[in-house]
Enzyme design. Structure first.
Site, PDB file in Angstrom:
ATOM      1  N   HIS A  39       0.837  -1.203   0.000  1.00 24.82           N
ATOM      2  CA  HIS A  39       0.000   0.000   0.000  1.00 24.82           C
ATOM      3  C   HIS A  39       0.873   1.256   0.000  1.00 24.82           C
ATOM      4  CE1 HIS A  39      -4.055  -1.801   1.542  1.00 24.82           C
ATOM      5  NE2 HIS A  39      -3.545  -2.450   0.510  1.00 24.82           N
TER       6      HIS A  39
ATOM      7  N   TYR B 131      -9.018   5.458   7.600  1.00 19.69           N
ATOM      8  CA  TYR B 131      -9.171   5.837   9.007  1.00 19.69           C
ATOM      9  C   TYR B 131     -10.197   6.949   9.038  1.00 19.69           C
ATOM     10  CZ  TYR B 131      -4.749   3.373   9.965  1.00 19.69           C
ATOM     11  OH  TYR B 131      -3.762   2.422  10.082  1.00 19.69           O
TER      12      TYR B 131
ATOM     13  N   PRO C 254      -3.862   0.762  18.726  1.00 14.45           N
ATOM     14  CA  PRO C 254      -3.549   0.237  17.384  1.00 14.45           C
ATOM     15  C   PRO C 254      -3.694   1.246  16.240  1.00 14.45           C
ATOM     16  CG  PRO C 254      -5.621  -0.664  18.196  1.00 14.45           C
ATOM     17  CD  PRO C 254      -5.037   0.117  19.316  1.00 14.45           C
TER      18      PRO C 254
ATOM     19  N   LYS D   1       1.395   0.337  15.064  1.00 11.18           N
ATOM     20  CA  LYS D   1       2.795   0.322  15.490  1.00 11.18           C
ATOM     21  C   LYS D   1       3.195  -0.861  16.379  1.00 11.18           C
ATOM     22  CE  LYS D   1       4.468   3.806  13.415  1.00 11.18           C
ATOM     23  NZ  LYS D   1       4.212   3.139  12.136  1.00 11.18           N
TER      24      LYS D   1
ATOM     25  N   TYR E 287       4.126   6.974   9.907  1.00 11.93           N
ATOM     26  CA  TYR E 287       3.303   5.801   9.579  1.00 11.93           C
ATOM     27  C   TYR E 287       4.136   4.684   8.952  1.00 11.93           C
ATOM     28  CZ  TYR E 287      -0.870   3.162   8.325  1.00 11.93           C
ATOM     29  OH  TYR E 287      -1.817   2.180   8.230  1.00 11.93           O
TER      30      TYR E 287
END
Ligand code: FAD
Ligand code: PHB
Length: 411
Positions: free
Chosen positions: A73, A201, A293, A297, A384
């Site tokens: 991704h 998200y 979560p 990580k 990220y």
């Protein structure tokens, strides 16, 4: 009495990965796991791997299936105020994350360890760790109706948040930092195609939602829920309805639903213990730290700990030098706290903490700022995909390991 160089407690991802890397470097180790092999294999947890974690899995020679089955991704979406904004990880970092389930990582590692004839003991009961403040640590456990003692040079506490290792550290020798969040994540797994090509998200006035996946035919979805919620209160239909309401309209329309094959509720917390080293005991992964979560990580941090510890132990057994293991705690904690900060921030930005509309307006303003600022997006993207590692080269080279000192001079 049995003896090994490193006793590894816990066969989650951190214990298995450490065991495999140590083995490839000629370091003898035994893994003790409280649960059965089937139980460990069935736990549905993480789904997103940083490129650094993928590199380490390749170094551990368990990357074949990962490379062929993972989904790469280059970005993810932020949903808010009825719209969806794509964060282009590739553009800001030159890198991408891999979607590959923790269950698959665990399976690949377990298969590799067992194929190599590893001493991997499932169903080990009453595990206790002793003597790690001196030169002769020992692990005691019962298995098959008998009590066993295992002498070792070092103990790696890879036994998760509820494990025995951290609890065995004498009172006053450590400090814990903890934050509880007033909600949990209700997650379901379903064999339906994911609603989008990348993760979403979503910040919503009803609460956070996450659209994730395990493959092109298996989806993983989460909605924020109250901590005291019971699974029985969430039949599939209610879950899908609630998820739809928390997604931008276009995404909600595209959602394909189906029967859940797993459903669970996880509380959210931030936790760090300091230090990570107590004499010859090292805490690794969730045994030492927990993050919510939201930033994906937890597993990646566990892998980062393993990287530092295996390098330190390899240096020690090859050369007798203990600088690497002496710096383990300090080196890991620097990365850990940055991930704790990022996970806390990303959770604060996307979740509903109260009914206060002022707080929600502030979140929306921050999301508007973030998605309009190259600098802010670059910061989000680099956190990220995972921050860079300190350079300490240590490649697997089993042929060089013959000079292993048997009685370690460490401390
Ligand atoms: P664990 O996986 O907890 O393994 C510890 C092992 O030790 C277990 O097998 C346990 O049975 C064993 N054990 C415990 N006590 C004993 C004992 N006394 N004796 C012997 N063995 C013992 N992380 C990410 O990076 N990305 C994500 O996308 C992500 N998503 C997540 C989603 C959810 C819903 C949750 C709950 C977590 C998520 N995480 C994610 C976090 C990730 O799953 C953990 O950080 C990871 O499992 C840590 O691995 P570990 O090996 O350190 O600990
Ligand atoms: C998951 O797929 O389980 C997942 C993905 C991203 C996260 C957390 C969990 O941030």
């Amino acid at each position: 009495m049995a003896r090994t160089q490193v006793a590894v407690i816990g066969a989650g991802p951190s214990g298995l990965l450490l065991s495999q890397l140590l083995y490839l470097n000629g370091i003898d180790n035994v893994v003790l796991e409280r649960q059965s092999r089937e139980h460990v294999a069935g736990r549905i947890r993480a789904g997103v791997l940083e490129p650094g974690t993928v590199d380490l899995l390749l170094q551990a020679k368990v990357g074949e299936r990962l490379l062929s089955e993972r989904l790469v991704h280059d970005g993810f979406a932020l949903g808010f105020a009825g719209r969806s904004f794509r964060v282009d990880l590739k553009r800001f970092t030159g890198d991408a994350v891999s979607v590959y389930g923790q269950t698959e990582v665990t399976k690949d590692l377990t298969d590799a360890r067992l194929a190599a004839g590893a001493k991997l003991i499932f169903d080990a009961a009453e595990v206790s760790v002793e003597g790690f403040d001196g030169a002769h640590p020992m692990v005691r456990y019962s298995h098959g109706g008998r009590t066993h003692e295992l002498n070792c040079d070092f103990i790696a506490g890879c036994d998760g948040y509820h494990g025995v290792c951290r609890r065995s550290v004498p009172e006053g020798a450590s400090q814990s930092f903890e934050r509880f969040y007033p909600f949990g994540w209700l997650g379901i797994l379903a064999d339906v195609p994911p609603v989008a090509d990348e993760l979403i998200y979503s910040n919503n006035a009803r609460g956070f939602a996450l659209c994730s996946m395990r493959s092109l035919m298996r989806s993983r979805y989460y909605v924020q829920c109250p901590l005291d919620e019971k699974l029985e209160q969430w039949p599939d239909e209610r879950f899908w309805d609630e998820l739809r309401r928390r997604l931008p309209a276009q995404v909600a329309e595209a959602l394909v639903t189906g029967p859940s094959i797993e459903k669970s509720i996880a509380p959210l917390r931030s936790f760090v213990v300091e230090p990570l080293t107590f004499g010859r005991l090292f805490l690794v992964g969730d045994a030492a730290h927990i993050v919510p979560p939201t930033g994906a990580k937890g597993l990646n941090l566990a892998a980062a700990d393993v990287r530092v510890l295996f390098q330190g132990l390899t240096e020690y057994y090859r050369t007798g030098r203990s600088e690497g293991i002496d710096r383990y705690s300090e080196q890991c904690l620097r990365r850990i706290w940055k991930a704790v900060r990022f996970s806390w921030w990303f959770t604060s930005l996307t979740h509903k903490f109260s009914e206060d509309p002022f707080s929600h307006r502030l979140q929306l303003a921050e999301l508007d700022y973030l998605t309009g600022s190259e600098a802010a997006l670059a910061s989000l993207a680099e956190n990220y995909v995972g921050l860079p590692f300190e350079r300490t080269d240590c490649k697997a080279a089993p042929s060089e390991t013959s000079a292993v000192p048997t009685a370690p001079p460490h401390r």
